[in-house]
Motif scaffolding. Structure first.
Motif, short mmCIF file in Angstrom:
data_model
loop_
_atom_site.label_atom_id
_atom_site.label_comp_id
_atom_site.label_asym_id
_atom_site.label_seq_id
_atom_site.Cartn_x
_atom_site.Cartn_y
_atom_site.Cartn_z
N CYS A 124 0.85 -1.15 -0.03
CA CYS A 124 -0.05 0.04 0.09
C CYS A 124 0.82 1.24 -0.16
N LEU A 125 0.34 2.53 0.39
CA LEU A 125 0.95 3.45 0.17
C LEU A 125 2.06 3.70 1.45
N GLY A 126 1.52 3.67 2.55
CA GLY A 126 2.36 4.03 3.82
C GLY A 126 2.86 2.71 4.62
N ASN A 127 2.39 1.46 4.23
CA ASN A 127 3.03 0.10 5.07
C ASN A 127 2.36 0.22 6.44
N ILE A 128 1.48 1.28 6.79
CA ILE A 128 0.94 0.93 8.22
C ILE A 128 -0.33 0.62 8.50
N CYS A 129 -1.23 0.75 7.40
CA CYS A 129 -2.61 0.41 7.64
C CYS A 129 -3.26 -0.76 6.64
N ARG A 130 -3.04 -0.51 5.43
CA ARG A 130 -3.85 -1.55 4.83
C ARG A 130 -2.72 -2.90 4.66
N TRP A 151 7.74 7.48 4.50
CA TRP A 151 7.16 8.16 5.82
C TRP A 151 7.72 7.44 7.13
N HIS A 152 7.17 6.18 7.17
CA HIS A 152 7.09 5.34 8.13
C HIS A 152 7.85 4.29 8.46
N ASP A 171 -8.11 3.95 1.33
CA ASP A 171 -7.15 4.07 2.20
C ASP A 171 -7.82 4.62 3.51
N PRO A 172 -7.92 3.95 4.83
CA PRO A 172 -8.69 4.40 5.84
C PRO A 172 -7.90 5.38 6.90
N TYR A 173 -6.75 5.80 6.64
CA TYR A 173 -5.88 6.73 7.32
C TYR A 173 -6.58 7.95 7.99
#
Ligand code: 4NP
Length: 148
Positions: A3-9, A38-39, A113-115
Motif C-alpha cells: 500500500c502507500l504507507g505500509n502502516i494501515c492496509r 514516511w513510516h 485508504d482508511p488513514y
C-alpha cells in the motif's frame, strides 16, 4: 502486500494472509511494504493493530519498510491495495515478467485508504480478508474444505 504507507492496509493484508496460510498448512513467505517511505521502521498504525487483534490476528510485531526493486525477484505475486499503488509499483518493474506479478488484491476493486477515517478500519479489514480468501482458495489442497 503493498500500500502507500505500509502502516494501515498492507500490514492487515500480510497478517490476514499469514494467518490463513498457517491455518491451512501452506508454507508461504508473506511480507508487506509501502510505496512511500514516511513510516519506515515504525510498527503498524494502532487502529490496524487493534482491528486485527479483534479478529484474532496479531500484526503488532511488523515493521514498516519501503517496496524496492528486489521484491520483484523475491516474490511470485505482488498484491497492491489501490490503483495508485498499482501504477507506482508497475513503474518500478524492470521487465514484463516482473510486471505480470503485480495485481490488485481485490481483482478490479480498490481497498480504500482508511488513514483519515477511524470508522473505515473495520470495513477495510473485511475487504482485505475477503481478498485474501479469494487469493488463497485455489491453492488449498482440499478445495471447499478450507479452514477459514
Ligand atoms: P496505508 O495508509 O497506505 O494503508 O498504510 C496510509 C498511511 C499513512 C499515509 C498514507 C496512507 N501517510 O501519508 O502518512
Amino acid at each position: 502486500m503493498v500500500c502507500l504507507g505500509n502502516i494501515c492496509r498492507s500490514p492487515l493484508a500480510e497478517g490476514i494472509m499469514q494467518h490463513l496460510a498457517e491455518k491451512n498448512g501452506l508454507d508461504w513467505q508473506i511480507d508487506s511494504a509501502g510505496t512511500g517511505n514516511w513510516h519506515v521502521g515504525e510498527g503498524p498504525d494502532r487502529r490496524s493493530t487493534r482491528t486485527a487483534r479483534n479478529h484474532g490476528v496479531d500484526i503488532s510485531r511488523q515493521v514498516c519498510r519501503q517496496f524496492n526493486k528486489s521484491d520483484f525477484n523475491e516474490f511470485d505475486l505482488i498484491l497492491v491495495m489501490d490503483k495508485n499503488n498499482l501504477s507506482d509499483v508497475l513503474a518500478m518493474a524492470p521487465d514484463e515478467r516482473a510486471a505480470a506479478k503485480v495485481k490488485l488484491l481485490l481483482g478490479n476493486k480498490e481497498v480504500p485508504d482508511p488513514y483519515y477515517d477511524d470508522s473505515q478500519f473495520e470495513p477495510v479489514f473485511k475487504l482485505v480478508e475477503q481478498g485474501c480468501k479469494d487469493i488463497i482458495k485455489p491453492h488449498l489442497i482440499l478445495p471447499g474444505r478450507e479452514d477459514f
